[in-house]
Design a protein around this motif. Structure first.
Motif, PDB file in Angstrom:
ATOM      1  N   ASN A  60       0.859  -1.191   0.000  1.00 19.23           N
ATOM      2  CA  ASN A  60       0.000   0.000   0.000  1.00 19.23           C
ATOM      3  C   ASN A  60       0.891   1.235   0.000  1.00 19.23           C
ATOM      4  O   ASN A  60       1.611   1.482   0.961  1.00 19.23           O
ATOM      5  CB  ASN A  60      -0.914  -0.010   1.228  1.00 19.23           C
ATOM      6  CG  ASN A  60      -1.861  -1.196   1.206  1.00 19.23           C
ATOM      7  OD1 ASN A  60      -2.787  -1.249   0.415  1.00 19.23           O
ATOM      8  ND2 ASN A  60      -1.615  -2.172   2.070  1.00 19.23           N
ATOM      9  N   ASP A  61       0.837   1.986  -1.087  1.00 23.42           N
ATOM     10  CA  ASP A  61       1.748   3.105  -1.279  1.00 23.42           C
ATOM     11  C   ASP A  61       0.996   4.372  -1.652  1.00 23.42           C
ATOM     12  O   ASP A  61       0.103   4.336  -2.522  1.00 23.42           O
ATOM     13  CB  ASP A  61       2.752   2.782  -2.388  1.00 23.42           C
ATOM     14  CG  ASP A  61       3.568   1.535  -2.062  1.00 23.42           C
ATOM     15  OD1 ASP A  61       4.294   1.567  -1.062  1.00 23.42           O
ATOM     16  OD2 ASP A  61       3.460   0.536  -2.805  1.00 23.42           O
ATOM     17  N   PRO A  62       1.352   5.510  -1.028  1.00 20.35           N
ATOM     18  CA  PRO A  62       0.692   6.777  -1.384  1.00 20.35           C
ATOM     19  C   PRO A  62       0.799   7.111  -2.868  1.00 20.35           C
ATOM     20  O   PRO A  62      -0.113   7.729  -3.436  1.00 20.35           O
ATOM     21  CB  PRO A  62       1.446   7.803  -0.527  1.00 20.35           C
ATOM     22  CG  PRO A  62       1.972   7.030   0.634  1.00 20.35           C
ATOM     23  CD  PRO A  62       2.314   5.676   0.083  1.00 20.35           C
ATOM     24  N   ARG A  65      -2.022   6.689  -5.414  1.00 19.30           N
ATOM     25  CA  ARG A  65      -3.052   7.720  -5.571  1.00 19.30           C
ATOM     26  C   ARG A  65      -2.710   8.665  -6.726  1.00 19.30           C
ATOM     27  O   ARG A  65      -3.595   9.119  -7.465  1.00 19.30           O
ATOM     28  CB  ARG A  65      -3.202   8.501  -4.250  1.00 19.30           C
ATOM     29  CG  ARG A  65      -4.181   9.678  -4.313  1.00 19.30           C
ATOM     30  CD  ARG A  65      -5.582   9.225  -4.659  1.00 19.30           C
ATOM     31  NE  ARG A  65      -6.517  10.344  -4.694  1.00 19.30           N
ATOM     32  CZ  ARG A  65      -6.686  11.142  -5.744  1.00 19.30           C
ATOM     33  NH1 ARG A  65      -5.946  10.964  -6.840  1.00 19.30           N
ATOM     34  NH2 ARG A  65      -7.571  12.116  -5.702  1.00 19.30           N
ATOM     35  N   GLY A 265       7.755  12.850  -0.920  1.00 19.12           N
ATOM     36  CA  GLY A 265       6.317  12.661  -1.064  1.00 19.12           C
ATOM     37  C   GLY A 265       5.557  13.863  -0.565  1.00 19.12           C
ATOM     38  O   GLY A 265       6.120  14.763   0.073  1.00 19.12           O
ATOM     39  N   ILE A 267       1.997  13.492   0.823  1.00 17.36           N
ATOM     40  CA  ILE A 267       0.753  12.782   1.111  1.00 17.36           C
ATOM     41  C   ILE A 267      -0.346  13.700   1.633  1.00 17.36           C
ATOM     42  O   ILE A 267      -1.522  13.416   1.474  1.00 17.36           O
ATOM     43  CB  ILE A 267       1.006  11.613   2.092  1.00 17.36           C
ATOM     44  CG1 ILE A 267      -0.191  10.664   2.115  1.00 17.36           C
ATOM     45  CG2 ILE A 267       1.358  12.128   3.482  1.00 17.36           C
ATOM     46  CD1 ILE A 267       0.060   9.381   2.863  1.00 17.36           C
ATOM     47  N   TYR A 270      -2.433  14.663  -1.578  1.00 17.42           N
ATOM     48  CA  TYR A 270      -2.848  13.717  -2.610  1.00 17.42           C
ATOM     49  C   TYR A 270      -4.363  13.666  -2.809  1.00 17.42           C
ATOM     50  O   TYR A 270      -4.833  13.421  -3.921  1.00 17.42           O
ATOM     51  CB  TYR A 270      -2.328  12.310  -2.303  1.00 17.42           C
ATOM     52  CG  TYR A 270      -0.831  12.168  -2.464  1.00 17.42           C
ATOM     53  CD1 TYR A 270      -0.093  13.063  -3.224  1.00 17.42           C
ATOM     54  CD2 TYR A 270      -0.145  11.129  -1.851  1.00 17.42           C
ATOM     55  CE1 TYR A 270       1.284  12.934  -3.373  1.00 17.42           C
ATOM     56  CE2 TYR A 270       1.233  10.986  -1.996  1.00 17.42           C
ATOM     57  CZ  TYR A 270       1.937  11.896  -2.750  1.00 17.42           C
ATOM     58  OH  TYR A 270       3.289  11.754  -2.895  1.00 17.42           O
ATOM     59  N   ASN A 271      -5.126  13.841  -1.749  1.00 13.90           N
ATOM     60  CA  ASN A 271      -6.586  13.792  -1.870  1.00 13.90           C
ATOM     61  C   ASN A 271      -7.230  15.169  -1.718  1.00 13.90           C
ATOM     62  O   ASN A 271      -8.433  15.279  -1.546  1.00 13.90           O
ATOM     63  CB  ASN A 271      -7.167  12.838  -0.820  1.00 13.90           C
ATOM     64  CG  ASN A 271      -6.785  11.402  -1.088  1.00 13.90           C
ATOM     65  OD1 ASN A 271      -6.992  10.898  -2.189  1.00 13.90           O
ATOM     66  ND2 ASN A 271      -6.215  10.739  -0.097  1.00 13.90           N
ATOM     67  N   LEU A 343      -3.986   4.374   4.529  1.00 16.69           N
ATOM     68  CA  LEU A 343      -2.811   5.219   4.328  1.00 16.69           C
ATOM     69  C   LEU A 343      -3.113   6.681   4.594  1.00 16.69           C
ATOM     70  O   LEU A 343      -2.278   7.431   5.090  1.00 16.69           O
ATOM     71  CB  LEU A 343      -2.316   5.091   2.877  1.00 16.69           C
ATOM     72  CG  LEU A 343      -1.501   3.871   2.475  1.00 16.69           C
ATOM     73  CD1 LEU A 343      -1.324   3.872   0.971  1.00 16.69           C
ATOM     74  CD2 LEU A 343      -0.148   3.877   3.170  1.00 16.69           C
ATOM     75  N   PHE A 344      -4.306   7.101   4.222  1.00 15.29           N
ATOM     76  CA  PHE A 344      -4.650   8.514   4.259  1.00 15.29           C
ATOM     77  C   PHE A 344      -5.363   8.910   5.553  1.00 15.29           C
ATOM     78  O   PHE A 344      -5.773  10.056   5.716  1.00 15.29           O
ATOM     79  CB  PHE A 344      -5.516   8.857   3.035  1.00 15.29           C
ATOM     80  CG  PHE A 344      -4.875   8.402   1.747  1.00 15.29           C
ATOM     81  CD1 PHE A 344      -3.796   9.090   1.210  1.00 15.29           C
ATOM     82  CD2 PHE A 344      -5.318   7.264   1.095  1.00 15.29           C
ATOM     83  CE1 PHE A 344      -3.182   8.662   0.052  1.00 15.29           C
ATOM     84  CE2 PHE A 344      -4.708   6.823  -0.069  1.00 15.29           C
ATOM     85  CZ  PHE A 344      -3.634   7.531  -0.596  1.00 15.29           C
TER      86      PHE A 344
END
Length: 365
Positions: A60-62, A65, A265, A267, A270-271, A343-344
């Motif tokens: 499971n990796d950011p 996304r 990164g 993170i 990302y969303n 992850l998020f």
């Protein structure tokens, strides 16, 4: 002897997300705009030098996304984006259950990119056999400390950040898969004089300190900004950034002249539909700072050398690699997106790994 499967369940990208991805299990679910959709698809027959792999564990990796973010032009990504109706991309570990390749007999455990699927027909050249790790470590660490996150930590810190003995280093996302390795490499391999971690809870901070950080700061505390200024008094040489956003902005004001921010990164963004605003960006000029982006794939030619270094470091006690460095989540195939979305939420410590399971008669198989 069980028959070879001719079809597989797979999670496909049905729609590109706007914000946090969503998922739906059954065909024709009311949520027609869900990002991920569960389908069944036929498996092709094996061609020459191919293997049929059963997925055992998923990474499971950011960065996954980023591969489904429609606002980023494909030519600005370092790997091709996942197209609509394609299986969601993911690295993982699998078992070869059928093979036309002499180099990978049935029973081989391989590191590859199966995606979110139960079974995958893959070229043997795209599968790397994996042998047992030192000190009886679980093979799942090939997805973390002995995989992409561990390699990213080393190359980002040593090659890109040019960290040296005696330097002061700050690491954001320090309780994550990459950040926790950066802390250990900085302190116990490079010999940095001070390593300051940033994480999202007091419990995580204490764990980061147990790995070798001199101090770890909880960014959720109301006093975080003052704590950061105090901890970085005199300023620091390198900032290894896994988070981006506000913490990156704060750290631009805490780097020494000619300091380096290693952009690994982001993170926190990302969303998000909001752009990252750097109020301290002018200090890049006044302090002659460098912000250096990198992709670990550019450095894989020396991966085996780095993994050998890690193996020795584990045996010498310089690296602490154990169950505490990963969170392996037993997951039904139907729940793969749910585990990935952790992850998020910021809840995991170390590497987040999906272990695929079946449940029959309330027994986990």
């Amino acid at each position: 002897m069980p028959s070879t499967p001719t079809s597989t369940r797979a999670w496909i990208v049905a729609n590109y997300p706007k914000g946090l991805p969503t998922f739906t299990v059954p065909e024709g679910d009311a949520n027609a705009n869900a990002t991920f959709k569960l389908v069944e698809r036929p498996l092709p027959a094996l061609g020459p030098e191919q293997v049929l792999v059963k997925t055992l564990f998923l990474s499971n990796d950011p960065a996954q996304r980023v591969g489904i973010e429609p606002s980023i032009p494909p030519e600005r990504l370092y790997t091709p984006p996942v197209k609509l109706n394609e299986t969601m991309s993911a690295l993982g570990l699998g078992e070869v259950i059928a093979s036309t390749a002499a180099s990978l007999p049935v029973g081989s455990i391989v590191y590859t990119r199966p995606g979110w699927t139960e079974y995958a027909v893959l070229d043997a050249a795209a599968c790397q056999p994996r042998t047992p790790l030192p000190n009886g470590l679980s093979i799942t660490h090939y997805l973390g400390a002995f995989g992409g996150p561990g390699l990213t930590a080393y190359y980002g810190l040593v090659v890109i950040g040019e960290a040296k003995q005696g330097m002061r280093v700050v690491v954001s996302g320090a309780a994550g898969a990459t950040g926790s390795m950066v802390v250990q490499v900085a302190k116990n391999i490079v010999g940095c004089s001070q390593v300051i971690g940033i994480a999202g809870s007091d419990e995580k901070c204490r764990w980061v300190e147990s790995l070798g950080a001199d101090i770890c700061l909880n960014y959720r505390r109301a006093t975080f900004e003052q704590d950061l200024v105090k901890a970085t008094d005199g300023f620091v040489d390198v900032f290894f950034d896994n988070v981006g956003g506000h913490i990156l902005d704060l750290m631009l004001a805490r780097l020494k002249r000619n300091g380096v921010a290693v952009a690994c990164g982001s993170i926190s963004a990302y969303n998000s539909q909001e752009p990252t605003v750097l109020k301290n960006y002018f200090q890049v000029i006044t302090m002659r700072l460098s912000i250096r982006g990198f992709i670990v794939m550019d450095h894989l030619a020396k991966a085996s050398e780095t993994l050998e270094l890690y193996s020795r470091a584990v045996q010498e006690g310089k690296l602490k690699i154990s169950d505490a460095n990963e969170q392996v989540v037993p997951t039904r195939f139907e729940d793969i997106p749910k585990t990935w979305l952790r992850l998020f939420e910021g809840g995991n410590t170390g590497k987040l790994v999906t272990k695929l399971i079946r449940i029959e008669n309330n027994i986990i198989l």
